[in-house]
Design a protein around this motif. Structure first.
Motif, PDB file in Angstrom:
ATOM      1  N   GLU A 174       0.858  -1.192   0.000  1.00 19.23           N
ATOM      2  CA  GLU A 174       0.000   0.000   0.000  1.00 19.23           C
ATOM      3  C   GLU A 174       0.890   1.236   0.000  1.00 19.23           C
ATOM      4  N   ASN A 221      -4.458   5.077  -2.093  1.00 20.10           N
ATOM      5  CA  ASN A 221      -5.625   5.597  -1.384  1.00 20.10           C
ATOM      6  C   ASN A 221      -6.240   6.754  -2.163  1.00 20.10           C
ATOM      7  N   GLU A 233      -7.894   2.112  -3.004  1.00 18.24           N
ATOM      8  CA  GLU A 233      -8.572   1.971  -1.716  1.00 18.24           C
ATOM      9  C   GLU A 233      -9.470   3.178  -1.502  1.00 18.24           C
ATOM     10  N   ASP A 266     -11.614   0.486   2.370  1.00 15.22           N
ATOM     11  CA  ASP A 266     -10.671   0.726   3.458  1.00 15.22           C
ATOM     12  C   ASP A 266     -11.414   1.030   4.754  1.00 15.22           C
ATOM     13  N   LYS A 316     -10.984  -4.148   3.780  1.00 12.38           N
ATOM     14  CA  LYS A 316      -9.908  -4.007   4.757  1.00 12.38           C
ATOM     15  C   LYS A 316     -10.507  -3.652   6.106  1.00 12.38           C
TER      16      LYS A 316
END
Ligand code: C2E
Ligand code: CA
Ligand code: CA
Ligand code: CA
Length: 278
Positions: free
Chosen positions: A58, A116, A148, A178, A199
Motif C-alpha cells: 500500500e 488511497n 482503496e 478501506d 480491509k
C-alpha cells in the motif's frame, strides 16, 4: 471574579491564530511542495497468508515540509479534501505510484500497489478515464494497480458510484474498501458495490485478545465478507498473538508492523527478495 484580562484574550487569539496560520501555510504550500518533490510515497508490504509471501503493497503519502517539518497525512489530507485540492494529491499519488511501477518492473519487481483515493475523487466522472489514460501513458498493467476507498462512498449517489467503480474495475484495476467498520455501513450495503476486497480497520485490534466481543466482531466480519465473495485484509497487526488469531479466523491478507512497517522505495527493493520468499 475571574475577569478576562486583555492578556488572556490576546493569548487565546494567539493560539487560534497559530492553528489557523498552520492550516493556511499547509494549504498554500501544497501545490508548490508537490511540484518540488517535498512529498514522497512509502510502501507497506501486505502478507498473503495462503502463499506466505508479500504480493501487494500500500502506498502511503509522506510530506516533509521545509518550514513545518513532517506533516502527517491525517492532518493535510482532510484539509486538502475541504479546500478542493485533493484531486491534486490523488493525481500526484497515481502518477508517483505508476512511475515507481515502471522502475520496479524494469528491476523484475512485479507487485500490486494500492493507492488511497478520497471519496471526493469518486465524484469525478472522469476518474475511470483518467486512470485508464495514466495506465496507458506509463504502460503499467492494470492488474498491478489497486485503489482503496472508504465506505463513505456510500453517501454518494449509489447508482453513479456503482457505475464509476464498475468502469474502473473493467480496466482490470482492483478496488478495496478501506477502514471497514469505522463508519456506520454494514457489509449488507457494501454487497451492492463492485469491489474486490474489504480491509478491516485497525481500531478493532485495539481491544483484541483481552476483549472477546471485539474478537467476535472481527471473526464475524471476516466470515461474512468472505461469504460475500470479498478478499479480506486486516490492517494494523502489531503482535504475533493477534497475527496467529487472525490466521485462525481465515483472513486472506495481513498488513501491519508485525509483518513490515511502511518502507521507502529503496528499502522495499532491498527487502523484496526476502519478502517474496518468506
Ligand atoms: P489508512 O489508509 O488506513 O492507512 C493505514 C495507516 O496505518 C497508515 O498511517 C500506516 O502507516 C498505519 N499503520 C500501518 N501498520 C500499522 C500498525 O501495525 N499499527 C498502527 N497503529 N498503524 C499502522 P499513515 O501512513 O499515517 O496514513 C494515515 C491515513 O492517511 C491513511 O490511513 C489514509 O487514510 C491517509 N492517506 C495516506 N496516504 C494517502 C494518499 O496517498 N492519499 C489519500 N487520499 N490518503 C492517504
Ligand atoms: Ca488505506
Ligand atoms: Ca485503513
Ligand atoms: Ca484509516
Amino acid at each position: 471574579k475571574a475577569k478576562l484580562s486583555r492578556n488572556d484574550i490576546a493569548f487565546y487569539n494567539q493560539d487560534d491564530d497559530k492553528a489557523q496560520y498552520r492550516e493556511l501555510t499547509i494549504i498554500n504550500s501544497l501545490p508548490k511542495s508537490l511540484k518540488q518533490n517535498q512529498l514522497h510515497m512509502v510502501y507497506q508490504p501486505k502478507l498473503d497468508i495462503s502463499s506466505g509471501k508479500c504480493s501487494q503493497v500500500e502506498a502511503l503519502i509522506r510530506w516533509e515540509h521545509d518550514g513545518l517539518g513532517i506533516i502527517p497525512p491525517t492532518e493535510f489530507i482532510p484539509l486538502a479534501e475541504h479546500t478542493g485540492m485533493i484531486d491534486l494529491i490523488s493525481k500526484w499519488a497515481l502518477e508517483q505510484v505508476l512511475q515507481q511501477q515502471v522502475k520496479w518492473l524494469q528491476q523484475g519487481i512485479n507487485i500490486k500497489v494500492a493507492v488511497n483515493l478520497s471519496t471526493k475523487d469518486l465524484e469525478n466522472q472522469h476518474l475511470p478515464i483518467d486512470i485508464s489514460n495514466l495506465l496507458m501513458q506509463y504502460k503499467v498493467p492494470a492488474e498491478n494497480l489497486m485503489i482503496e476507498i472508504t465506505e463513505s462512498v456510500l453517501m454518494l449517489d449509489l447508482a453513479r458510484t456503482i457505475e464509476t467503480l464498475k468502469e474502473i474495475r473493467e480496466l482490470g484495476v482492483k478496488i478495496a474498501i478501506d477502514d471497514f467498520g469505522t463508519g456506520h455501513s454494514s457489509l449488507a450495503y457494501l454487497r451492492h458495490l463492485p469491489i474486490d476486497e474489504v480491509k478491516i480497520d485497525k481500531a478493532f485490534l485495539d481491544d483484541f485478545n483481552c476483549d472477546l466481543q471485539a474478537n467476535k466482531i472481527v471473526k464475524t466480519s471476516i466470515e461474512l465478507a468472505k461469504s460475500l465473495g470479498f478478499d479480506v485484509t486486516v490492517e494494523g497487526v502489531e503482535t504475533k498473538d493477534v497475527f496467529d488469531t487472525l490466521i485462525e479466523f481465515g483472513t486472506d491478507t495481513i498488513q501491519g508492523e508485525y509483518f513490515s512497517k511502511p518502507l521507502v522505495a529503496t528499502d522495499f527493493e532491498l527487502r523484496y527478495t526476502q519478502l517474496i520468499e518468506q
